[in-house]
Write an enzyme that holds these catalytic residues in place. Structure first.
Site, mmCIF file in Angstrom:
data_model
loop_
_atom_site.group_PDB
_atom_site.id
_atom_site.type_symbol
_atom_site.label_atom_id
_atom_site.label_comp_id
_atom_site.label_asym_id
_atom_site.label_seq_id
_atom_site.Cartn_x
_atom_site.Cartn_y
_atom_site.Cartn_z
ATOM 1 N N LYS A 54 0.842 -1.213 0.000
ATOM 2 C CA LYS A 54 0.000 0.000 0.000
ATOM 3 C C LYS A 54 0.869 1.252 0.000
ATOM 4 C CE LYS A 54 -3.853 -2.455 2.115
ATOM 5 N NZ LYS A 54 -4.700 -2.748 3.280
ATOM 6 N N GLN A 98 -4.676 -1.267 9.409
ATOM 7 C CA GLN A 98 -4.610 -2.619 8.870
ATOM 8 C C GLN A 98 -5.195 -3.617 9.874
ATOM 9 O OE1 GLN A 98 -3.711 -3.283 5.749
ATOM 10 N NE2 GLN A 98 -3.943 -5.493 5.943
ATOM 11 N N ASP A 121 -11.074 2.676 3.682
ATOM 12 C CA ASP A 121 -11.333 1.233 3.633
ATOM 13 C C ASP A 121 -12.825 0.951 3.447
ATOM 14 O OD1 ASP A 121 -9.253 -0.676 3.790
ATOM 15 O OD2 ASP A 121 -8.828 -0.131 5.874
#
Ligand code: GUN
Length: 281
Positions: A54, A98, A121
């Site tokens: 990422k 995460q 997200d």
């Protein structure tokens, strides 16, 4: 018959090139450089790989990536106060924590603390609710990346019998909502589903995200079906494999995603798209 390969790697590279151009234009016009905060707590090896990918993608397209690699001992209070700080920062457009988090931290509490308008997200209940009511704001990256890959490949979905295997918040549930929104007929299967093989064998489109190597057998696939494998599992010999028995499934499917190089790169490209969307808003 051998299936066509859905080339997520190539489609994602095109998307990143487009995003890079758009970022250069924004910066040239003196507008804000998109900024993404990526928070990793602990040392889960798979998470470390995802987070590195990422951050590299951010660098490639010219985003400012603000990285936090925090020890596993980080308390929930400390993590929440970092999120409060990032929610306030005008140079941070997206905040990504995460998952999974260490057991002493509640993922639900953390996700709900992120400003929904910076929740790139798409995991905050606000954004899941927007998706479920066809008022999409920020859509979860993996399912939305799958939709983009299918659209860019020119595969129509309206009216298809779609079977989603796995009902997670990250993949299965938002995938089902995305497919409903394009008027597929959707069945969601999970660990209590009876006769999974029968369900999969009726699917024109099957999306699998369970995290179990080769769980969906190739012989279950209906001839001509579209097969999307979201799984990425590392075997004892170090090789990566998906949740679908690829070698057998590819002889029955019309389209299939490889692992790696299918859905994974689309997830990251969608994260960049979401962050750019926030920066432009
Ligand atoms: N863990 C597995 N997939 C994801 C994802 O898409 N986002 C975050 N934040 N964590 C994950």
């Amino acid at each position: 018959m051998s299936a066509n390969i859905l080339d997520g790697k190539a489609i994602a590279a095109e998307l990143r090139a487009e995003i890079k151009q758009e970022v250069a234009q924004l910066v040239n016009q003196g507008k804000t450089q998109p900024g993404l905060a990526v928070i990793l707590v602990g040392e889960n090896p798979a998470s470390q790989v995802y987070v590195r990918n990422k951050k590299n993608a951010c660098k490639e397209v010219g985003f400012n990536d603000v990285a936090y690699d925090l020890p596993a001992s980080t308390s929930q209070v400390e993590l929440l106060s970092l999120i409060d700080e990032l929610n306030q920062r005008v140079d941070v457009h997206g905040i990504l924590v995460q998952l999974p988090l260490p057991d002493h931290i509640s993922a639900e509490t953390v996700i709900e603390r992120i400003n929904p308008l910076k929740d790139v997200d798409g995991f905050h209940p606000y954004n899941v609710g927007r998706l479920a009511t066809r008022m999409t704001n920020l859509a979860p990256c993996t399912p939305h990346g799958v939709m983009t890959m299918l659209a860019k490949t020119g595969i129509p979905l309206r009216g298809l019998n779609a079977v989603v295997v796995g009902a997670s918040n990250i993949v299965g549930i938002p995938m089902a909502l995305e497919l409903l929104n394009v008027r597929a007929t959707v069945t969601v299967c999970h660990s209590a589903t009876k006769d999974l093989a029968q369900k999969v064998s009726e699917a024109d489109l099957v999306v699998v995200g369970v995290g179990i190597p080769n769980m969906v057998k190739g012989e279950w696939i209906k001839p001509g079906a579209i097969v999307i494998d979201v799984g990425i599992n590392r075997l004892d010999d170090g090789k990566l494999c998906g949740d679908v028995e690829f070698d057998v499934a590819k002889e029955k499917a019309s389209w299939i995603t490889p692992v790696p190089g299918g859905v994974g790169p689309m997830t990251i490209a969608t994260l960049l798209q979401n962050t750019l969307q926030v920066a432009k808003s």
